[in-house]
Design an enzyme around this catalytic site. Structure first.
Site, PDB file in Angstrom:
ATOM      1  N   LYS A 188       0.880  -1.170   0.000  1.00 58.16           N
ATOM      2  CA  LYS A 188       0.000   0.000   0.000  1.00 58.16           C
ATOM      3  C   LYS A 188       0.920   1.223   0.000  1.00 58.16           C
ATOM      4  O   LYS A 188       1.441   1.623   1.040  1.00 58.16           O
ATOM      5  CB  LYS A 188      -0.884  -0.018   1.251  1.00 58.16           C
ATOM      6  CG  LYS A 188      -2.217   0.700   1.097  1.00 58.16           C
ATOM      7  CD  LYS A 188      -2.108   2.169   0.761  1.00 58.16           C
ATOM      8  CE  LYS A 188      -1.798   3.004   1.978  1.00 58.16           C
ATOM      9  NZ  LYS A 188      -1.618   4.438   1.626  1.00 58.16           N
ATOM     10  N   GLU A 394       9.789  16.246  14.685  1.00 57.92           N
ATOM     11  CA  GLU A 394      10.202  16.001  13.308  1.00 57.92           C
ATOM     12  C   GLU A 394       9.476  16.979  12.382  1.00 57.92           C
ATOM     13  O   GLU A 394       8.251  16.994  12.327  1.00 57.92           O
ATOM     14  CB  GLU A 394       9.859  14.567  12.915  1.00 57.92           C
ATOM     15  CG  GLU A 394      10.336  14.228  11.519  1.00 57.92           C
ATOM     16  CD  GLU A 394       9.975  12.803  11.110  1.00 57.92           C
ATOM     17  OE1 GLU A 394       8.797  12.443  11.193  1.00 57.92           O
ATOM     18  OE2 GLU A 394      10.893  12.077  10.698  1.00 57.92           O
TER      19      GLU A 394
HETATM   20  P1  NAD Z   1       2.369   8.689   7.196  1.00 57.22           P
HETATM   21  O1  NAD Z   1       2.573   8.033   8.526  1.00 57.22           O
HETATM   22  O2  NAD Z   1       1.348   9.745   7.091  1.00 57.22           O
HETATM   23  O3  NAD Z   1       1.960   7.589   6.099  1.00 57.22           O
HETATM   24  C1  NAD Z   1       2.751   6.463   5.831  1.00 57.22           C
HETATM   25  C2  NAD Z   1       1.875   5.398   5.197  1.00 57.22           C
HETATM   26  O4  NAD Z   1       0.937   4.922   6.180  1.00 57.22           O
HETATM   27  C3  NAD Z   1       1.017   5.906   4.023  1.00 57.22           C
HETATM   28  O5  NAD Z   1       0.968   4.905   3.035  1.00 57.22           O
HETATM   29  C4  NAD Z   1      -0.350   6.118   4.674  1.00 57.22           C
HETATM   30  O6  NAD Z   1      -1.415   6.069   3.763  1.00 57.22           O
HETATM   31  C5  NAD Z   1      -0.386   4.966   5.663  1.00 57.22           C
HETATM   32  N1  NAD Z   1      -1.301   5.156   6.803  1.00 57.22           N
HETATM   33  C6  NAD Z   1      -1.610   6.308   7.434  1.00 57.22           C
HETATM   34  N2  NAD Z   1      -2.476   6.069   8.443  1.00 57.22           N
HETATM   35  C7  NAD Z   1      -2.692   4.729   8.469  1.00 57.22           C
HETATM   36  C8  NAD Z   1      -3.470   3.853   9.298  1.00 57.22           C
HETATM   37  N3  NAD Z   1      -4.192   4.312  10.298  1.00 57.22           N
HETATM   38  N4  NAD Z   1      -3.436   2.522   9.045  1.00 57.22           N
HETATM   39  C9  NAD Z   1      -2.674   2.034   8.047  1.00 57.22           C
HETATM   40  N5  NAD Z   1      -1.937   2.806   7.213  1.00 57.22           N
HETATM   41  C10 NAD Z   1      -1.936   4.142   7.422  1.00 57.22           C
HETATM   42  O7  NAD Z   1       3.808   9.159   6.757  1.00 57.22           O
HETATM   43  P2  NAD Z   1       4.214  10.006   5.461  1.00 57.22           P
HETATM   44  O8  NAD Z   1       3.786  11.400   5.699  1.00 57.22           O
HETATM   45  O9  NAD Z   1       3.772   9.315   4.222  1.00 57.22           O
HETATM   46  O10 NAD Z   1       5.815   9.882   5.527  1.00 57.22           O
HETATM   47  C11 NAD Z   1       6.590  10.656   6.353  1.00 57.22           C
HETATM   48  C12 NAD Z   1       6.953   9.913   7.630  1.00 57.22           C
HETATM   49  O11 NAD Z   1       7.588   8.669   7.333  1.00 57.22           O
HETATM   50  C13 NAD Z   1       7.953  10.682   8.463  1.00 57.22           C
HETATM   51  O12 NAD Z   1       7.569  10.667   9.818  1.00 57.22           O
HETATM   52  C14 NAD Z   1       9.245   9.906   8.274  1.00 57.22           C
HETATM   53  O13 NAD Z   1      10.172  10.036   9.313  1.00 57.22           O
HETATM   54  C15 NAD Z   1       8.768   8.522   8.127  1.00 57.22           C
HETATM   55  N6  NAD Z   1       9.769   7.699   7.442  1.00 57.22           N
HETATM   56  C16 NAD Z   1      10.488   6.796   8.182  1.00 57.22           C
HETATM   57  C17 NAD Z   1      11.476   6.031   7.572  1.00 57.22           C
HETATM   58  C18 NAD Z   1      12.266   5.013   8.363  1.00 57.22           C
HETATM   59  O14 NAD Z   1      12.877   4.164   7.745  1.00 57.22           O
HETATM   60  N7  NAD Z   1      12.295   5.085   9.678  1.00 57.22           N
HETATM   61  C19 NAD Z   1      11.734   6.203   6.211  1.00 57.22           C
HETATM   62  C20 NAD Z   1      10.998   7.131   5.487  1.00 57.22           C
HETATM   63  C21 NAD Z   1      10.013   7.878   6.134  1.00 57.22           C
END
Ligand code: NAD
Length: 498
Positions: A188, A394
């Site tokens: 997803k 962050e």
């Molecule tokens: P996000 O948490 O908003 O979304 C990430 C994914 O989760 C998306 O596909 C989203 O649709 C899905 N999602 C959101 N709510 C959900 C739920 N309740 N149930 C299931 N899926 C759900 O993050 P973003 O804005 O897309 O990305 C940025 C974040 O990702 C930042 O906090 C960043 O630090 C983190 N990130 C971490 C790493 C790592 O390896 N630690 C790498 C890249 C990004």
């Protein structure tokens, strides 16, 4: 580089077990380019019915063993074939990444796509090397009677949920590890970057991945949530924000699904007075401004020892001021736009809050956005207090908080003083100090006189609220395996307890 994106890469239909088709409900969403704010494609919006169909396909593939029962070297060849297909289309895929996510073309071409292909090559090999062990049996009087070993078994259907900041790399890390384990996958992708993920599904299909083994379901958070709830999904691997990690972990706990979480960070980049100034400044710029700071391990807190502080800030401001912010598809661009209006608002909000609290940026700041893309200038705050909001939370944008310190112990306390623990770096010429800090810093990855560099052979993940579990390395494969213990009685006389 004038290569255009071919029509197949703009096909927004979802991928169900390898077959492209519209969403069951027929819904489509526009795919926006962050450089223009304009739509450039339409993508299927998956719904519950699609989730059920993808889970059914992945379960069937698991049950029949079309993937897990293939000879391991055949699986290796198919995974390596995916790497080859990604490499063959590097330039086109890089353009798609730039158009869809705002990552500068050069970064997409030389980092994102090659590293995604490398992940498949690495896991093609790693999948052949992860196996059980034969163990000594230990029980009073029966030590030689029993033979004991462990074996590794794929976990079943895994839901892989990814963010937009590395739209091919994050899916690649998870899909490659999951498939290397012999498990079946439903990806997803983030709603901002679905096409790049769909391109991965096509590459896998073309490389010979059996039907049903990998589905890609574009859509919003609700699609991810439906996967997390689904009774036939055994494992959730999420990369996303810490906030989403908490929601996903809580929901997954209801059915005790296996969970790996790669979450946010506020990584300290610590510069000692004895560091090579040029190297440390280069590391700091790459650490915070690469991909406009939309990097989980971004070095967003730069801790600098006082004797070097003013010279360091001056050099950072001077060099950051020369960086070119512009259209992601322009080869000269250093920083592309932020991914979306929402992300722009979030970053501008943090900068505005810092200014309201009395801090003044020595570079950049929150300008009024002009029509078009979501461009944000590199922004630097100096003399930031370690406990202030912009040094704790962050931001996920090109915003550096430079914090002064005097002693090693103080640097360590500040560095470890957030809820995160994803990465940390130390710049010094004192080997003992560097090694000491590598032991003391609470983070999943430590760089010594380096920043941001990763290898698929080494595990990557967080301490504390940066998550749990690891991507990459052998640990990455283990995350999709169950361990089974087998104990065999070698004696012809059965043991009779009663
Ligand atoms: P996000 O948490 O908003 O979304 C990430 C994914 O989760 C998306 O596909 C989203 O649709 C899905 N999602 C959101 N709510 C959900 C739920 N309740 N149930 C299931 N899926 C759900 O993050 P973003 O804005 O897309 O990305 C940025 C974040 O990702 C930042 O906090 C960043 O630090 C983190 N990130 C971490 C790493 C790592 O390896 N630690 C790498 C890249 C990004």
């Amino acid at each position: 580089m004038s290569v255009e994106i071919k029509a197949d890469l703009l096909d927004g239909r979802l991928s169900l077990g390898g077959e492209r088709r519209p969403a069951a409900g027929g819904a489509m969403s526009p795919d926006l380019s962050p450089s223009t704010g304009e739509p450039f494609a339409e993508v299927a919006e998956s719904g519950e019915q699609d989730v059920d169909a993808a889970v059914a396909a992945a379960s069937a593939a698991h049950e029949t063993g079309v993937w897990r029962s293939l000879p391991v070297l055949e699986r290796q060849r198919i995974l390596a074939g995916i790497a080859t297909r990604l490499r063959e289309r590097t330039i086109e895929l890089a353009r798609l990444v730039a158009r869809e996510s705002g990552m500068p073309l050069s970064a997409a071409r030389f980092i994102e796509i090659p590293m995604a292909a490398d992940a498949f090559d690495y896991f093609a090999a790693a999948g052949t090397l992860v196996h059980g062990r034969t163990l000594p049996f230990s029980l009073q009087g029966a030590t030689t009677r029993y033979m004991t070993w462990t074996q590794k078994q794929p976990v079943g259907v895994a839901a892989l949920i990814t963010p937009w900041n590395f739209p091919l790399l994050m899916p690649a890390w998870k899909v490659a590890a999951c498939l290397a384990a012999g498990a079946t996958a439903i990806l997803k992708p983030a709603p901002e970057t679905p096409l790049v993920a769909l391109a991965l599904a096509d590459a896998a299909r073309d490389a010979g991945l059996p039907e049903g083994t990998l589905s890609v379901l574009p859509g919003g958070d609700a699609v991810g949530a439906a996967l997390v709830r689904h009774p036939k999904v055994a494992k959730i691997a999420l990369t996303g924000s810490t906030e989403t990690g908490r929601v996903v972990a809580a929901e997954a706990a209801r059915s005790l699904k296996r969970v790996s979480l790669e979450l946010g960070g506020k990584s300290p980049n610590i510069v000692f007075a004895d560091a090579n100034l040029d190297d440390a400044v280069s590391g700091a710029l790459f650490g915070i401004f690469f991909n406009s700071g939309q990097v989980c391990q971004a070095g967003s807190r730069i801790l600098v020892q006082r004797p070097l502080y003013d010279r360091f800030v001056e050099a950072v401001v001077e060099r950051a001021g020369d960086l070119i912010v512009g259209d992601a598809e322009d080869q000269m661009t250093d920083l592309g736009p932020l991914v979306s209006q929402a992300q722009y608002g979030r970053v501008a909000g943090y900068v505005g809050q810092a200014v309201d609290s009395g801090l003044r940026p020595v570079l950049g700041g929150a300008q009024q956005r002009e029509a078009g893309g979501y461009f944000f200038q590199p922004t630097v705050f100096r003399d930031v207090a370690a406990e202030s909001v912009i040094a704790q939370e962050e931001i996920f944008g090109p915003v550096a908080a430079i914090i002064p310190f005097d002693r090693d112990e103080e640097a360590l306390e500040i560095a470890n003083g957030t809820m995160y623990g994803l990465a940390a770096a130390v710049w010094t010429q004192d080997v003992r100090r560097a090694l000491r800090l590598s032991q003391q810093l609470d983070a999943g990855t430590i760089w010594l006189n380096a920043y941001q560099v990763l290898t698929p052979t080494a595990p990557f993940g967080g301490f504390k609220q940066s998550g749990y579990g690891r991507d990459l390395g052998v640990e990455g494969v283990e995350a999709f395996l169950e361990t089974k213990t087998v104990i065999a009685d070698l004696n012809d006389q059965p043991m009779q307890y009663f």
